[in-house]
Design an enzyme around this catalytic site. Structure first.
Site, PDB file in Angstrom:
ATOM      1  CD  GLN A   9     -16.632 -50.514 -18.073  1.00  0.00           C
ATOM      2  OE1 GLN A   9     -16.104 -50.493 -18.918  1.00  0.00           O
ATOM      3  NE2 GLN A   9     -17.458 -49.241 -17.430  1.00  0.00           N
TER       4      GLN A   9
ATOM      5  CE1 TYR B  23     -12.971 -52.764 -21.842  1.00  0.00           C
ATOM      6  CE2 TYR B  23     -12.689 -51.109 -20.215  1.00  0.00           C
ATOM      7  CZ  TYR B  23     -13.453 -51.501 -20.683  1.00  0.00           C
ATOM      8  OH  TYR B  23     -14.697 -52.594 -20.701  1.00  0.00           O
TER       9      TYR B  23
ATOM     10  NE  ARG C 247      -6.258 -46.200 -21.668  1.00  0.00           N
ATOM     11  CZ  ARG C 247      -5.870 -47.215 -21.668  1.00  0.00           C
ATOM     12  NH1 ARG C 247      -4.885 -47.840 -20.884  1.00  0.00           N
ATOM     13  NH2 ARG C 247      -7.350 -47.957 -21.695  1.00  0.00           N
TER      14      ARG C 247
ATOM     15  CG  ASP D  15     -18.748 -44.303 -19.775  1.00  0.00           C
ATOM     16  OD1 ASP D  15     -17.658 -45.055 -20.128  1.00  0.00           O
ATOM     17  OD2 ASP D  15     -18.821 -45.142 -19.291  1.00  0.00           O
TER      18      ASP D  15
ATOM     19  CB  ALA E 110     -22.017 -42.422 -26.582  1.00  0.00           C
TER      20      ALA E 110
ATOM     21  CB  CYS F 174     -13.154 -53.624 -28.605  1.00  0.00           C
ATOM     22  SG  CYS F 174     -14.520 -53.135 -28.220  1.00  0.00           S
TER      23      CYS F 174
END
Ligand code: SAH
Length: 394
Positions: free
Chosen positions: A198, A203, A210, A248, A277, A337
């Site tokens: 992606q 990312y 994280r 996911d 989700a 985001c």
């Protein structure tokens, strides 16, 4: 070489004088369709009949012009790009690992429309505009001269390009681009696939979050929703989580996540669950599963203003589905985001979820993209990622 001049109306002056870099189509003195310019062409800009700067134009885009330089005499050439890239690298010194970082973050680094992520000897670039597409030869030459040992891959995809009327492209500019590439983050290694992953493949924006969230994971059961390749999940497991469940919608992402779990020696404590989700969170609740740490990092539900109503509902629903899975004394980390769903929207979603679920939730930290995703102070659009860390009681 002299550039065609494009006149900007007075109305745009305040925003531009504050440093904003966009000029909308209705702010040009002559309608863009009437100008004899090609998509992405460099233009000289004038404002109130005075030379204002240099930019690129796309007569087919709502954002008609993006300003490249406020100096009307600036020459946009390879040397100009080299200077901008050097400035971007210097800005990041001491803040992030220079070998693994977002090197260029579009407008905030003074090259509107261009993103470049660095993975040691691999550079993955993303052009979001016709203007960047046209500047590609100069950008490639600049990157090659600054990073001569590197390979460069263009991943020119994403919804921004449709708005610009330009096609998607995946192209190697130079060097050997591997099918699989490793990124190193806080001593952990993650594999991703530059051609098919992606965005640019990884990312980087969540790197600092994280680490911060993983610090809470020890001894807890963790749920990582919208896990992608396991940035949060693997970091939490490596930091001592009792168990991690990664959810996911992409089966490819989850199979790569399993490899990343193995790479970091935490396979026994990570499980993956492929699914949507929303329905997955409902199912987990019904099964009575509860977690000491829940992370929700969904894709942007609001990409354009017209998606706003539906998007807000999606963020609120996800927050309430996630919150009820948090055991008393646990944490919920929720992210947006989408710059059109700001921090206050996340707060509101959390407050509603807590009220509806009869739980007490308290915000204990505000989270943002890492330092390699700088924010242009005059362009709120550049501050897209924000998150809340909340402690949740009974
Ligand atoms: N947390 C990740 C990045 C998440 S990006 C990290 O740290 O790297 C958003 C992820 O959400 C993508 O992996 C995408 O496949 C997934 N996704 C998108 N829509 C989804 C849905 N409806 N249900 C589950 N996952 C979804």
């Amino acid at each position: 070489m002299s550039l065609p001049t494009v006149d900007i109306k007075r109305g745009a002056e305040r925003r531009l004088r504050k440093g904003h870099l966009w000029v909308y189509a209705n702010e040009l003195a002559v309608a863009p369709a009437k100008l004899e310019v090609e998509p992405g062409q460099l233009v000289a800009l004038s404002l109130n009949k005075r030379a204002f700067g240099v930019g690129y134009i796309n007569p087919g885009s709502l954002i008609a012009v993006r300003v490249l330089d406020r100096d009307p005499n600036a020459q946009i050439d390879e040397g100009w790009f080299i200077r901008r890239i050097e400035q971007a690298a210097a800005l990041r010194e001491g803040l992030v690992d220079p070998s693994y970082m977002r090197l260029l973050h579009g407008e905030a680094d003074g090259i509107p429309g261009l993103v470049v992520d660095r993975f040691d000897q691999l550079l993955v670039a993303q052009s979001g505009t016709a203007g960047v597409d046209r500047c590609r030869p100069m950008i490639e030459a600049a990157l090659k001269s600054l990073y001569p040992q590197s390979a460069l891959l263009w991943r020119n995809q994403g919804p921004a390009r449709a708005l610009e009327g330009v096609d998607e492209q995946i192209e190697v500019a130079f060097g050997e681009v591997p099918e699989r590439c490793a990124v190193s983050e806080h001593g952990r290694r993650f594999w991703f696939r530059p051609f098919v992953g992606q965005k640019t493949g990884w990312y980087y924006d969540q790197r600092e979050n994280r680490q911060r969230i993983a610090a809470l994971a020890s001894g807890r059961r963790v749920l990582d929703v919208c896990s992608y390749l396991g940035g949060f999940a693997v970091s939490c497991a490596a930091a001592g989580a009792q168990s991690v469940l990664a959810v996911d919608g992409s089966a490819e992402a989850l199979s790569a996540l399993a490899e990343n779990a193995a790479e970091n020696g935490v396979s026994e404590r990570i499980e993956t669950l492929h699914g949507d989700a929303f329905s997955t969170l409902v199912g987990l609740f019904e099964q009575g599963q509860r977690f000491g740490l829940v992370i929700i990092d969904p894709p942007a539900f609001i990409k354009r203003r017209k998606d706003a109503d539906q998007g807000v509902q999606a963020y609120r629903r996800l927050a309430s589905l996630a919150l009820r899975l948090v055991e008393p004394g646990g944490f919920l980390a929720s992210f947006s985001c989408s710059h059109l769903f700001p921090r206050d929207g996340l707060v509101e979603a959390l407050a509603r979820a807590a009220m509806a679920g009869h739980r007490r939730a308290t915000i204990v930290a505000e989270l943002h993209a890492g330092s390699d995703h700088p924010v242009h102070p005059a362009m709120p659009e550049t501050e897209y990622l924000k998150g809340l860390l909340a402690r949740v009681e009974a």
